[in-house]
Design an enzyme around this catalytic site. Structure first.
Site, short mmCIF file in Angstrom:
data_model
loop_
_atom_site.label_atom_id
_atom_site.label_comp_id
_atom_site.label_asym_id
_atom_site.label_seq_id
_atom_site.Cartn_x
_atom_site.Cartn_y
_atom_site.Cartn_z
CB CYS A 1 -38.25 -15.32 -28.06
SG CYS A 1 -39.00 -16.90 -28.45
N PRO B 1 -34.07 -9.89 -23.92
CG PRO B 1 -31.92 -8.97 -23.95
CD PRO B 1 -32.73 -10.09 -24.52
N GLY C 1 -34.31 -5.35 -26.36
CA GLY C 1 -33.81 -4.35 -27.29
C GLY C 1 -34.64 -4.24 -28.55
CE LYS C 2 -33.15 -9.20 -32.04
NZ LYS C 2 -32.33 -9.29 -30.80
CG ASP D 1 -38.94 -13.89 -22.85
OD1 ASP D 1 -38.27 -13.84 -23.89
OD2 ASP D 1 -38.58 -14.49 -21.82
CB CYS E 1 -27.18 -14.30 -31.68
SG CYS E 1 -27.75 -15.09 -30.15
#
Length: 409
Positions: free
Chosen positions: A232, A235, A237-238, A253, A348
């Protein structure tokens, strides 16, 4: 010809309707509601009006009800228009005469006269909003004893957080950008900065990422060429963090469009990762990974500072649906680990069902998060990490996250 500012109010009204009546996110609703607006300024105004109306909805409704003889129906158009008018006046500092000129044309006849009377009454009273938004009763009940503190963290939209490609240059970039750093590899700037115009954007020195969202990848440490799976991933960043930390990353994803945007950021930052468009629950591979990062789909209630729509459209049904999906994804992620591999799970969300309850059911050996890995934060007794918008308030706050880590036998 429309009065200047009226098209933005009309779009803001559509945004409110999409969130409160249809349960859409602000981001999804914006695709349709903002179509046709002439420029970026009008789109930003419509979004800001709707977001502030949602952030302060309970308090705005209390003001409206204080100035009407009979309560307006929850879904009455005059109530929606008054919410936007009051948000413009009390939150965006729009002068009352301009609020009236751009708000009342959204109504006609009796409803228009009603809205004019209510707004004028409240202006004459000199009403103000409380220091912090009042949470919806159901939301406050779910968040328990932390609800009041979390609400205080929602009073202002969040600042801009950047994650640096090279943490060793943190002091340099904080000075160049005129920001502050709360952790190595992080710089915080005031809200409202045009990202593309910032120093370092073209050279790919950083990417936008809330400080809390940067914590899960930090907990996997240096890759040293080992294999990591970002399940997953969008967008992205990780994925960028893991690549910068020396991992060979597979980024998976379901959304090809979102992975394409990630690929553009990989190119901008001169980092690399293999991208896979697939459903994490159906993807088949013989490979096993030294690290799996699962930032799972969730209700995203921890992002209420920047997405106040979650305060009003998330309830027990949505939480239960997400918890069911997360349990399945955690089970899948665990099976993709190589012997000795580490799994980091993150959401989150501020909901226990998506965080602590999920972690308690994982059969892998716990790999407790240590305080020295996350300076400024305190892991729980179980070695998990919980952040919420009440934390770091003096520095601009932080999103709400739950993070846990395990190691395969």
């Amino acid at each position: 010809m429309d009065i200047p500012g009226l098209p933005a109010r009309r779009s803001a009204l559509r945004l409110l309707d999409a969130v409160l009546r249809r349960g859409e996110t602000l981001d999804v609703a914006a695709h349709g509601a903002l179509q046709g607006l002439p420029g970026a300024a009008d789109k930003a105004l419509a979004r800001a009006l709707a977001a502030e109306a949602l952030r302060w909805l309970t308090d705005l409704d209390a003001l409206i009800d204080s100035a009407t003889r009979l309560p307006l129906p929850e879904d009455a158009k005059p109530r929606a228009v008054l919410r936007l008018m009051l948000a413009g006046w009390l939150r965006l500092d729009t002068p009352p005469h301009a609020v009236i000129a751009t708000g009342l044309p959204l109504l006609s006849g009796g409803p228009r006269r009603l809205a004019h009377g209510v707004f004028s009454t409240l202006v004459k009273r000199g009403v103000v909003l409380p220091a912090a938004p009042t949470l919806p009763a159901e939301t406050a009940a779910r968040w328990g004893e932390r609800a009041e503190a979390i609400a205080a963290g929602l009073a202002l939209p969040p600042p801009l957080d950047l994650t640096l490609r090279d943490p060793a240059r943190t002091a340099e970039w904080a000075e160049r950008l005129g920001g502050a750093s709360l952790l190595p590899g992080h710089v915080r700037l005031p809200r409202g900065t045009a990202v593309e115009n910032l120093d370092g954007y073209d050279e790919g020195a950083w990417w936008v990422q809330d400080l809390a969202a940067s914590l899960p990848a930090r907990l996997l440490g240096a890759g040293e060429g080992r294999r990591a799976l970002d399940l997953c991933a969008a967008p992205g960043g990780k994925t960028l963090q893991l690549a910068a930390q020396g991992w060979q990353v597979t980024a998976l994803d379901m959304s090809a469009k979102r992975l394409e945007r990630m690929s553009q950021n990989l190119k901008r930052t001169s980092l690399s990762a293999e991208t896979v468009v697939a459903d994490a629950l159906k993807w088949e591979t013989e490979e096993r990974f030294d690290a799996v990062l699962l930032d799972a789909p969730c209700t995203a209630t921890g992002t209420c500072r920047r997405h106040p729509d979650v305060l009003h459209r998330i309830g027990p049904r949505q939480i239960a649906e997400m918890a069911h999906l997360q349990a399945a994804m955690l089970s899948r992620a665990a099976r993709l680990l190589a012997p000795g591999g580490r799994l980091v799970y993150a959401v989150c969300s501020l909901e226990r069902e998506e965080g602590e309850d999920q972690a308690a059911r994982v059969a892998l050996a716990p790999d407790p998060i240590r305080a020295d890995e996350v300076p400024g934060f305190t892991p729980t007794a179980q070695g998990w990490l919980r952040t919420d918008p009440a934390m770091l308030a003096e520095a601009g706050g932080i999103d709400g996250f739950f993070i846990a880590r395990w190691r395969a036998a």
